[in-house]
Design a protein around this motif. Structure first.
Motif, PDB file in Angstrom:
ATOM      1  N   LEU A  98      10.766  -5.730   3.603  1.00 21.59           N
ATOM      2  CA  LEU A  98      10.435  -5.196   2.122  1.00 21.59           C
ATOM      3  C   LEU A  98      10.439  -6.379   1.405  1.00 21.59           C
ATOM      4  CD1 LEU A  98      11.785  -1.630   1.954  1.00 21.59           C
ATOM      5  CD2 LEU A  98       9.533  -2.400   2.547  1.00 21.59           C
ATOM      6  N   THR A  99       9.445  -6.359   0.475  1.00 20.72           N
ATOM      7  CA  THR A  99       9.660  -7.642  -0.533  1.00 20.72           C
ATOM      8  C   THR A  99       9.224  -7.030  -1.846  1.00 20.72           C
ATOM      9  OG1 THR A  99       8.349  -9.083   1.060  1.00 20.72           O
ATOM     10  CG2 THR A  99       8.347  -9.354  -1.602  1.00 20.72           C
ATOM     11  N   MET A 100      10.245  -6.892  -2.917  1.00 23.58           N
ATOM     12  CA  MET A 100      10.361  -6.461  -4.058  1.00 23.58           C
ATOM     13  C   MET A 100       9.451  -7.256  -5.075  1.00 23.58           C
ATOM     14  SD  MET A 100      10.963  -3.829  -6.222  1.00 23.58           S
ATOM     15  CE  MET A 100      12.415  -3.178  -5.275  1.00 23.58           C
ATOM     16  N   LEU A 101       8.557  -6.959  -5.621  1.00 24.19           N
ATOM     17  CA  LEU A 101       7.753  -7.648  -6.615  1.00 24.19           C
ATOM     18  C   LEU A 101       7.783  -6.868  -7.914  1.00 24.19           C
ATOM     19  CD1 LEU A 101       4.915  -8.728  -4.723  1.00 24.19           C
ATOM     20  CD2 LEU A 101       6.685 -10.213  -5.435  1.00 24.19           C
ATOM     21  N   LYS A 102       8.131  -7.299  -9.048  1.00 24.27           N
ATOM     22  CA  LYS A 102       8.520  -6.529 -10.351  1.00 24.27           C
ATOM     23  C   LYS A 102       7.646  -7.164 -11.320  1.00 24.27           C
ATOM     24  CE  LYS A 102      13.298  -5.451  -9.625  1.00 24.27           C
ATOM     25  NZ  LYS A 102      14.603  -5.471  -9.965  1.00 24.27           N
ATOM     26  N   SER A 103       7.132  -6.233 -12.158  1.00 22.20           N
ATOM     27  CA  SER A 103       6.382  -6.496 -13.387  1.00 22.20           C
ATOM     28  C   SER A 103       6.333  -5.639 -14.577  1.00 22.20           C
ATOM     29  CB  SER A 103       4.712  -6.636 -12.720  1.00 22.20           C
ATOM     30  OG  SER A 103       3.943  -6.834 -13.969  1.00 22.20           O
ATOM     31  N   CYS A 104       6.923  -6.179 -15.423  1.00 26.48           N
ATOM     32  CA  CYS A 104       7.169  -5.281 -16.755  1.00 26.48           C
ATOM     33  C   CYS A 104       8.344  -4.272 -16.208  1.00 26.48           C
ATOM     34  CB  CYS A 104       5.756  -4.520 -17.116  1.00 26.48           C
ATOM     35  SG  CYS A 104       4.702  -5.679 -17.478  1.00 26.48           S
ATOM     36  N   ALA A 105       7.899  -2.997 -16.485  1.00 23.64           N
ATOM     37  CA  ALA A 105       8.971  -1.964 -16.228  1.00 23.64           C
ATOM     38  C   ALA A 105       8.735  -1.137 -14.738  1.00 23.64           C
ATOM     39  CB  ALA A 105       8.756  -0.759 -17.366  1.00 23.64           C
ATOM     40  N   ALA A 106       7.477  -1.526 -14.348  1.00 23.61           N
ATOM     41  CA  ALA A 106       7.208  -0.840 -13.067  1.00 23.61           C
ATOM     42  C   ALA A 106       7.487  -1.796 -11.944  1.00 23.61           C
ATOM     43  CB  ALA A 106       5.756  -0.612 -13.145  1.00 23.61           C
ATOM     44  N   SER A 107       7.827  -1.287 -11.104  1.00 23.72           N
ATOM     45  CA  SER A 107       8.198  -2.067  -9.617  1.00 23.72           C
ATOM     46  C   SER A 107       7.246  -1.556  -8.380  1.00 23.72           C
ATOM     47  CB  SER A 107       9.532  -1.701  -9.015  1.00 23.72           C
ATOM     48  OG  SER A 107       9.769  -0.532  -8.822  1.00 23.72           O
ATOM     49  N   VAL A 108       6.730  -2.135  -7.633  1.00 22.46           N
ATOM     50  CA  VAL A 108       5.878  -2.255  -6.554  1.00 22.46           C
ATOM     51  C   VAL A 108       6.455  -2.755  -5.329  1.00 22.46           C
ATOM     52  CG1 VAL A 108       3.668  -2.634  -5.489  1.00 22.46           C
ATOM     53  CG2 VAL A 108       3.563  -2.337  -7.900  1.00 22.46           C
ATOM     54  N   LEU A 109       6.681  -2.026  -4.233  1.00 19.88           N
ATOM     55  CA  LEU A 109       7.167  -2.353  -2.969  1.00 19.88           C
ATOM     56  C   LEU A 109       6.035  -2.552  -2.214  1.00 19.88           C
ATOM     57  CD1 LEU A 109       9.955   0.206  -2.442  1.00 19.88           C
ATOM     58  CD2 LEU A 109      10.203  -2.139  -2.768  1.00 19.88           C
ATOM     59  N   ILE A 110       6.077  -3.922  -1.346  1.00 22.27           N
ATOM     60  CA  ILE A 110       4.922  -4.153  -0.360  1.00 22.27           C
ATOM     61  C   ILE A 110       5.868  -4.096   0.855  1.00 22.27           C
ATOM     62  CG2 ILE A 110       3.462  -5.880   0.347  1.00 22.27           C
ATOM     63  CD1 ILE A 110       2.858  -6.657  -2.528  1.00 22.27           C
ATOM     64  N   GLU A 111       5.474  -3.348   1.919  1.00 18.63           N
ATOM     65  CA  GLU A 111       6.201  -3.130   2.876  1.00 18.63           C
ATOM     66  C   GLU A 111       5.230  -3.692   4.237  1.00 18.63           C
ATOM     67  OE1 GLU A 111       6.335   0.736   5.006  1.00 18.63           O
ATOM     68  OE2 GLU A 111       8.647   0.622   4.834  1.00 18.63           O
ATOM     69  N   ASN A 112       5.755  -4.515   4.943  1.00 18.98           N
ATOM     70  CA  ASN A 112       5.286  -4.907   6.243  1.00 18.98           C
ATOM     71  C   ASN A 112       5.378  -4.075   7.419  1.00 18.98           C
ATOM     72  OD1 ASN A 112       4.262  -7.236   4.838  1.00 18.98           O
ATOM     73  ND2 ASN A 112       6.142  -8.399   5.369  1.00 18.98           N
ATOM     74  N   PRO A 113       4.444  -3.386   8.046  1.00 21.02           N
ATOM     75  CA  PRO A 113       4.611  -2.533   9.152  1.00 21.02           C
ATOM     76  C   PRO A 113       5.390  -3.125  10.345  1.00 21.02           C
ATOM     77  CG  PRO A 113       2.479  -3.322   8.989  1.00 21.02           C
ATOM     78  CD  PRO A 113       3.153  -3.971   8.014  1.00 21.02           C
TER      79      PRO A 113
END
Length: 493
Positions: free
Chosen positions: A424-439
């Protein structure tokens, strides 16, 4: 979800059909038939699907994981990655540079080549419908007010906030960009008036009246592939096609150029004044022609009915109404009416439209939630009522597709009610967070895969990047590497 949820891709060459049975992708190869190119069962309860042009990249959102965006290489039937967001995904938009994910109170902008998040627009006005539009040159439009039809334009390429446009007095229900990104069309929740704005300066270019009924829900608002027409469908039985006034667009662009020059050049005020004066003179001479010119025009109109005379008549009506009538009445008379229409078999159904060329012929496509695709002829010279040419049944597998070729004799005998209803790679922007998961890695036993050594490796960022590029790009292949390998392979795909 509706019985059948339809969605065209960006260039109207394919159509996705969602139902309780699953997802099917169809290629619109011609008027005579459509071809099924992909099918997937609905065990995951898919509710949003978007395909990137004619590429192999498809993004899905399911009811089981409403905050997860799943990227799929549908031709290889391989998952590329999963992206998780703070709340439910309401809308997804794509072009060849950007992927936009719209949530109720935020919008996330990704680079579609590697899915890195570039920017997040936070704390926007609650957008429960997930209303947003993305142009091919990455202009992004979204509402910023719940009480009125105010919107903002954002440059998703340069990541800059653009202008704000007060499009309507009531909240927005639909908005769309022209293919060039120069124009933006909007409709409010009333659904009676459709407006077209110049993206460069926010000036209103044209206004169309769809009808006089209240509480009409606009289901589809889309420009033609060439940008010269605008199609609108609602929960009524009539689909309207409006013609874009190229001269009005040119005048708006000239004004936009003059405004830019006025900000950057010390002598630009004279240029802007000269441009405005020229525009005013042109409009005045067109709106109030001399009597002799009007007489000559009337004679020409007899030879070519409905062309020049209608143009002069419309201009005269708009000019007189603006001088003699109250503002509200004047606005109504100045609104342009539909250039062409289609009357559908049944009101109350959601229909999405596309006006594009099919086998080099201009066709109006209407995909209805009853599971049918209707193809109509479109006369770019006369307009009027569009003739129904074919109906395709997309409710089942390819073997069950019904193709109806409608001759003139059949059309005369047929009433509208007789048509089909239905790591999993955690990418943060402002107050929100988006997780990008490799299958989990999927073995690639093709010859090219063996050479790359991917069959036993976990999907690294570089591998994900390659798969994304492979899904997005669609180069012409002379042969399939799995069908014609240089050496015999015992491994099975």
């Amino acid at each position: 979800m509706a019985a059948y949820q339809m969605n065209f891709n960006q260039d109207f060459t394919s159509l996705s059909v969602l139902s309780s049975a699953g997802l099917r992708l169809y290629s619109i190869a011609g008027q005579d038939k459509v071809e099924e190119i992909f099918a997937k069962d609905n065990t995951e309860q898919i509710r949003i699907v978007e395909r990137l042009f004619n590429s192999s990249l498809v993004v899905l959102v399911t009811s089981q994981k409403p905050n997860c965006l799943k990227m799929l290489h549908f031709k290889k039937k391989q998952d590329i990655c999963n992206c998780f967001y703070p709340s439910e995904i309401l809308c997804v938009r794509m072009n060849r540079q950007r992927l936009i994910v719209c949530l109720a109170e935020s919008i996330h902008i990704h680079d579609i080549r590697d899915m890195k998040i570039l920017h997040s627009i936070e704390n926007i006005a609650p957008n429960e419908l997930g209303l947003c539009a993305l142009s091919l040159n990455s202009h992004l439009a979204f509402p910023i007010c719940q009480a009125s039809g105010e919107l903002r334009i954002f440059n998703a390429n340069k990541l800059r906030t653009g202008m704000t446009i007060k499009a309507h007095d009531t909240p927005l229900s639909a908005l769309t960009f022209s293919p060039s990104g120069a124009l933006l069309a909007t409709a409010s929740e009333r659904g009676t008036v459709i407006r077209v704005f110049c993206v460069k300066n926010g000036q209103r270019v044209q206004e169309f009246r769809r009808g006089v009924k209240r509480c009409v829900r606009i289901a589809s608002l889309v420009f033609a592939a060439a940008g010269d027409y605008l199609c609108a469908s609602s929960n009524t039985e009539t689909v309207h096609v409006f013609k874009i006034d190229n001269r009005a667009v040119e005048v708006a662009e000239l004004k936009a150029i003059a405004e830019v020059a006025a900000k950057s050049d010390s002598n630009a005020k004279e240029l802007a004044t000269a441009t405005a004066t020229t525009t005013t003179k042109t409009s005045s001479s067109s709106a109030a022609p001399a009597a002799s010119t009007a007489a000559g025009t009337a004679e020409e109109a007899e030879a070519t009915p409905g062309s020049t005379a209608a143009s002069w008549g419309g201009m005269f009506t708009k000019a007189m109404s603006s001088l003699l009538l109250p503002a509200q009445v004047s606005d109504v008379l100045a609104q342009d009416r539909a250039f062409a229409t289609v009357v559908l078999p049944q009101p109350g159904l959601k229909n999405i439209c596309a006006l594009t060329r099919v086998q080099k012929e201009l066709r109006l496509l209407i995909a209805c939630e009853d599971g049918f695709l209707y193809m109509h002829d479109f006369n770019a010279e006369r307009g009027g009522v569009c003739k129904l040419l074919a109906v395709h049944d997309l409710r089942g597998a390819l073997e069950g597709v019904i193709e109806l070729q409608l001759s003139e004799s059949v059309l005369k005998a047929q009433t509208p009610k007789a048509l089909p209803q239905q790591s999993l790679t955690m990418l943060k922007s402002c107050a929100a967070s988006v997780l990008i998961e490799n299958p989990d890695p999927v073995a690639d036993n093709s010859y090219a895969g063996i050479l790359r050594g991917e069959q036993a490796d976990a999907m690294s960022d570089s591998a994900k990047f390659r798969k994304l590029c492979d899904a997005i790009d669609t180069p012409t292949k002379l042969y399939d590497e799995r069908q014609f390998p240089p050496v015999a392979l015992t491994a099975k795909d």
